[in-house]
Design a protein around this motif. Structure first.
Motif, mmCIF file in Angstrom:
data_model
loop_
_atom_site.group_PDB
_atom_site.id
_atom_site.type_symbol
_atom_site.label_atom_id
_atom_site.label_comp_id
_atom_site.label_asym_id
_atom_site.label_seq_id
_atom_site.Cartn_x
_atom_site.Cartn_y
_atom_site.Cartn_z
ATOM 1 N N GLY A 473 0.789 -1.363 0.107
ATOM 2 C CA GLY A 473 -0.023 0.050 0.161
ATOM 3 C C GLY A 473 0.869 1.270 -0.119
ATOM 4 N N GLU A 474 0.162 2.251 -0.309
ATOM 5 C CA GLU A 474 1.005 3.553 -0.027
ATOM 6 C C GLU A 474 0.987 4.091 1.089
ATOM 7 N N THR A 475 0.520 3.383 2.133
ATOM 8 C CA THR A 475 0.726 3.966 3.482
ATOM 9 C C THR A 475 1.504 2.930 4.097
ATOM 10 N N ALA A 476 2.422 2.920 4.857
ATOM 11 C CA ALA A 476 3.073 2.129 5.657
ATOM 12 C C ALA A 476 3.144 2.362 7.122
ATOM 13 N N ILE A 477 3.225 1.232 7.805
ATOM 14 C CA ILE A 477 3.597 1.473 9.219
ATOM 15 C C ILE A 477 5.073 0.890 9.537
ATOM 16 N N VAL A 478 6.000 1.752 10.166
ATOM 17 C CA VAL A 478 7.268 1.152 10.495
ATOM 18 C C VAL A 478 7.269 0.929 11.808
ATOM 19 N N THR A 479 7.374 -0.203 12.274
ATOM 20 C CA THR A 479 7.612 -0.527 13.829
ATOM 21 C C THR A 479 8.649 -1.229 14.073
ATOM 22 N N GLY A 523 7.221 3.157 -3.328
ATOM 23 C CA GLY A 523 6.059 3.713 -3.670
ATOM 24 C C GLY A 523 5.133 3.862 -2.427
ATOM 25 N N VAL A 524 5.839 3.841 -1.255
ATOM 26 C CA VAL A 524 5.205 4.262 0.086
ATOM 27 C C VAL A 524 5.173 5.913 0.114
ATOM 28 N N LYS A 525 3.778 6.475 0.401
ATOM 29 C CA LYS A 525 4.016 7.781 0.241
ATOM 30 C C LYS A 525 3.693 8.589 1.389
ATOM 31 N N ARG A 526 3.000 7.637 2.471
ATOM 32 C CA ARG A 526 2.982 7.997 3.785
ATOM 33 C C ARG A 526 3.207 6.835 4.680
ATOM 34 N N MET A 527 4.159 7.395 5.901
ATOM 35 C CA MET A 527 4.592 6.436 6.942
ATOM 36 C C MET A 527 4.256 6.676 8.308
ATOM 37 N N LEU A 528 3.603 5.752 9.086
ATOM 38 C CA LEU A 528 3.295 5.933 10.306
ATOM 39 C C LEU A 528 4.387 4.955 11.246
ATOM 40 N N ASP A 551 5.720 12.669 4.127
ATOM 41 C CA ASP A 551 4.575 12.577 4.838
ATOM 42 C C ASP A 551 4.897 11.545 6.011
ATOM 43 N N VAL A 552 5.383 11.960 7.174
ATOM 44 C CA VAL A 552 5.750 10.819 8.361
ATOM 45 C C VAL A 552 5.000 11.421 9.477
ATOM 46 N N LYS A 553 4.250 10.345 10.137
ATOM 47 C CA LYS A 553 3.529 10.791 11.333
ATOM 48 C C LYS A 553 4.239 9.504 12.207
ATOM 49 N N VAL A 554 4.404 10.139 13.517
ATOM 50 C CA VAL A 554 5.095 9.216 14.532
ATOM 51 C C VAL A 554 3.784 9.008 15.761
ATOM 52 N N PHE A 555 3.529 7.713 16.247
ATOM 53 C CA PHE A 555 2.826 7.391 17.144
ATOM 54 C C PHE A 555 3.881 6.566 18.234
ATOM 55 N N ASN A 556 3.964 7.520 19.343
ATOM 56 C CA ASN A 556 4.982 7.091 20.245
ATOM 57 C C ASN A 556 4.370 7.241 21.626
#
Lengths: 576, 278
Positions: A473-479, A523-528, A551-556
């Motif tokens: 997907g164009e959205t990815a979670i990196v964890t 291909g990833v446009k947004r990363m959480l 476009d990177v967002k952080v949930f910490n």
């Protein structure tokens, strides 16, 4: 009625009570009974800092397939009493869809409970237990819960025998009576959507904790010497290894402190025996100087670091991912080494075994990061497959003349001689040295050896195990680490909304795998970014080593509260 | 392991490396190095089956000046590393070497616990009552009134550490003291220490002629202890607490068995894994 959790076939149950109420025992038996019914599950044990007794809670999640993490909210809370419930309530999300079962004689239901809107079922728990000689309300609760979620009597019976069988027939009988009485009490109450489907399961399944998994991974990887200093929440790794190492011909020694345990492990490894120690944050901090010695002297050694809340003594009994920085950057000097992280209870085995293999192959010290929530969670899992990763160190060829321990090689790995090998004597040294091992302060020797130690990691092919990658997907979670389970579930929640999310969970934190990472996020446009730290250690690590999308967002979120799937899902939803 | 009875006798040179020590001319450690090499020659252990482990400091440089396996580790942790090696590889002859700062200050905890643990190895401390490598600071064995250090210009004012008495109390199984210049005497102590089971501790008074030139006078003070070695703890305790630090020889011989890490073996890993089955 909507369910509390999106994974359609799981049931989440919290059991709470004051010291001696036996909720942990009841929780364990519930998981065991579900396993007997062919299901899977896990139990996270939550306790305060008290040595013995005191309040405790057991968080159980059961399912028809493997369960890696706690869910968003609890379908059922079973409270033997209300003592100290406020200490746990933040860990027990309830909603109007939850059912709270409590003792009718335990006094008023606390406001923190009623405020959730949960249905309350006040039942005569103590009174029912008292009707049986030696009866206990936790066993009444086991009966109620088994009835509510549809676990048949024979599955519970098997558990009673396994857990209480050795306590004698009287204990068995009273527990059995309490369980049956609980089933009777459950006739008056109901909870929708919590029926656990019994499975015809012929898979070979284990009941095991992450700490035991890590210990077993060490054994499977070939570790045969361990130096140990107790520390919460890593002690069980060492306690499991103590008898089992001896059984396979290895040995364990209890050290006087962590300064000693790491050095003992280095000594064992210098002797040619794959060696390991396990610790948690404060112990890791003490070990770092000597970890650098292992690195400079190219003596492989593995530290399993079971993370807890920090800094300093922090929160010893609760989970956090805040040792990332020290594990990756904690040494003085330019110190390339290996840092890995387990992604689930089961993966504690894989990652530890793989890391032992890497450390030995690269003659490089390594840190395996797990955490309290992985290490001390007991889960029902399929028996992990046997892996090909076995410790194999490149040693000096027989008949070598003019042996040079730190010879500069193309791979950076120099054949190691082991005490007992004639013509291979050398002095391992933390002082910078030339290829022969002689201390030197010459610029050329220093750069040669720095290059060589770096090259070992740069040229090694770590393969596909560097990360777990799921979906697209164009959205990815990196964890990473224990956030992987909740993140995966959040991806499933998002998929139900029609959003495809790619999940990338890093197993290899150091050395950074730049090309592989960039390929993975093509291909990833947004990363959480999802992590359990206060200072966004993982996000900063990613920024330091990788090119991230704009476009990177952080949930910490720091410990001790677990990262729940729904919280991650919220982040994805609020993006669109 | 090859049959040693057939092998030619190993000589002093078999154990010596060709590295030139970093020590100052006149340093007592030259003599101690010779004593170690003499002891190894007497013991006829193979160089490849022997390891000398050290920490940081002048005397900790010794491993490189021998031809046996060595580990020059971090400051203070030689005994821990040596214990790990010996426990993992009980077939090796393991010696640990170092100075008074390395062994009694930063490594003090490991010293106590190595004595307690009683792993079969020999620890040789070259005691010169000063940190030499960092250019002359007071160590745990320095007299309280010594004013030679810029760090403690009025002296430390602290009673010196009593290594032998502490070793005895902590459980060392062999305790001796030597004087560096008495190379044969020290070699004999080391030989006996290695042969004696358990943890052997040998303090060697090893003058630092650079920062403690007055220690040259030790040669006039040291004397063989006027008593026979004892295995009686109480007798040894009185002896060690009462002496002035210059009685040499074997001062205590214990009879505790060496510590070995439990290691049975013989179980298949698959068998162990069965304990996890439902």
């Amino acid at each position: 009625m909507t369910k509390n959790n999106t994974l359609t076939d799981t049931v989440s149950i919290a059991l709470t009570g004051s010291g001696g109420a036996g909720v942990v025992t009841a929780g364990q038996m519930l998981v065991q009974a579900a396993a007997n019914a062919g299901c899977y599950g896990l139990m996270v044990r939550s306790s305060g800092p008290q040595i013995r007794g005191g309040e405790s809670a057991a968080y159980v999640r059961l399912g028809s397939d493997q369960v890696d993490n706690l869910g968003d909210a609890f379908d059922i809370m079973f409270a033997v009493d209300w003592l100290n419930v406020e200490r746990f309530i933040a860990e027990i999300p309830l909603s109007e869809n939850s059912l709270v079962i409590c003792d009718a004689e335990a006094g008023d239901v606390p406001d923190v409970i009623t405020a959730t809107g949960a249905k309350i079922a006040a039942l005569p728990l103590q009174k029912t237990a008292a009707e049986t000689k030696g009866g206990r309300p936790n066993m009444v609760g086991l009966g109620i819960l088994a009835a509510l979620i549809g676990i048949a009597d024979e599955a519970v019976e098997g558990t009673l025998e396994k857990v209480l069988g050795r306590k004698g027939s009287e204990a068995m009988a009273s527990s059995r009576d309490c369980v049956h009485a609980g089933r009777e009490l459950a006739r008056d109450i109901s909870q929708d959507g919590v029926t656990l489907q019994a499975q015809d399961n012929d898979a070979e399944r284990w009941t095991i904790t992450g700490n035991e998994m890590a210990g077993l991974g060490a054994l499977r990887g070939g570790v045969r010497f361990v130096a140990a200093y107790p520390i919460t929440p890593a002690t069980e790794v060492l306690e499991w290894l103590a008898p089992n190492l001896a059984k396979v011909g290895g040995s364990l020694v209890q050290a006087e402190d962590e300064l000693a345990s790491i050095n003992m492990a280095i000594g064992g490894s210098f002797g040619g025996i794959p060696s390991l120690t396990a610790t948690s944050g404060p112990g890791l901090a003490l070990m770092m100087e000597s970890f650098g010695l292992a690195l400079a002297s190219e003596t492989p050694v593995v530290i399993i670091n079971v993370m807890r809340g920090g800094p300093s003594t922090g929160i010893p009994t609760k989970s956090e991912q805040s040792d990332l920085n020290i594990a990756v950057y904690g040494m003085h000097g330019d110190a390339p080494h290996i840092t890995t992280a387990a992604t689930s209870v089961s993966d504690c085995l894989f990652t530890t075994q793989w890391t032992v293999h890497l450390a030995e192959a690269l003659q490089c010290p390594a840190i395996v990061l797990t955490d309290q929530s992985l290490g001390q969670t007991r889960a029902i899992v399929n028996k992990p497959a046997d892996l090909a990763f076995i410790a194999k160190r490149e040693t000096m060829a027989e008949g070598t003349e003019n042996y040079r321990r730190y010879a500069v090689t193309a791979s950076g790995v120099s054949p190691m001689s082991i005490p007992g090998m004639a013509d291979g004597t050398y002095v391992a040294d933390g002082l910078e040295h030339n290829p022969r091992g002689t201390p030197t302060s010459q610029a050329e020797d220093h750069s040669d050896q720095l290059d060589k130690r770096q090259r070992k990691l740069d040229t090694y092919d770590f393969g596909d195990h560097w990360a777990e990658i799921l979906g697209d997907g164009e959205t990815a979670i990196v964890t990473w680490g224990s956030c992987t389970g909740p993140a995966r579930e959040a991806c499933e929640q998002a998929a139900a909304d029609g959003l495809d999310v790619k999940l990338i969970s890093l197993r290899l934190l150091a050395p950074a795998q730049t090309d592989r990472f960039q390929e993975a996020i093509k291909g990833v446009k947004r990363m959480l970014v999802v992590e359990q730290t206060h200072s966004q250690q993982f996000y900063k690590y990613l920024r330091a080593h990788y090119d991230l999308p704009d476009d990177v967002k952080v949930f910490n979120q720091p410990g001790p509260l677990p990262v729940r799937p729904g919280l991650v899902h919220e982040q994805l939803k609020s993006w669109s | 392991m090859a049959d040693t009875s057939e092998a030619p006798r190993l000589t002093f040179r078999s154990y010596k490396s060709d590295y030139k020590p970093v020590w100052c001319p006149g340093c007592g450690d030259f003599s101690v190095l010779n004593s170690i090499l003499k002891a190894l020659t007497e013991l006829q252990v193979k160089p490849e089956d022997t390891a000398i482990i050290s920490g940081i400091g002048c005397s900790s440089r010794i491993p490189a000046y021998t031809s046996v396996y060595g580990f020059h580790g971090v400051h203070g942790r030689a005994l821990a590393l040596a214990s790990g090696l010996k426990l993992a590889r009980p077939d090796l002859t393991v010696l640990a070497t170092g100075g008074d700062g390395d062994g009694f200050s930063i490594g003090g905890n490991h010293f106590m616990h190595a004595c307690r643990r009683n792993v079969d190895m020999t620890y040789i401390v070259m005691d010169n009552q000063v940190y030499g490598m960092t250019k002359g600071q007071a160590s745990p064995t320095t007299a309280p009134e010594w004013e030679g250090s810029k760090l403690t210009p009025q002296g430390t004012g602290i009673n010196p550490f009593q290594p032998l008495a502490i070793a005895l109390a902590a459980g060392a199984n062999f305790i001796g003291r030597g004087f560096a210049a008495d190379q044969n005497g020290v070699a004999k102590l080391i030989t006996e220490g290695v042969r004696h089971p358990g943890f052997s501790f040998i303090q060697v008074l090893s003058p630092c002629v650079t920062f403690r030139p007055e220690q040259r006078d030790w040669r006039d003070i040291v004397r063989p202890a006027p008593v026979e070695p004892t295995s009686n703890l109480s007798t040894a305790g009185k002896r060690l607490m009462g002496d002035d630090g210059f009685n040499t020889g074997v001062l205590f011989i214990g009879n505790r068995p060496s510590y070995v890490a439990e290691s049975g073996g013989g179980t298949d890993l698959a068998e162990i894994e069965k304990s996890f089955a439902l």
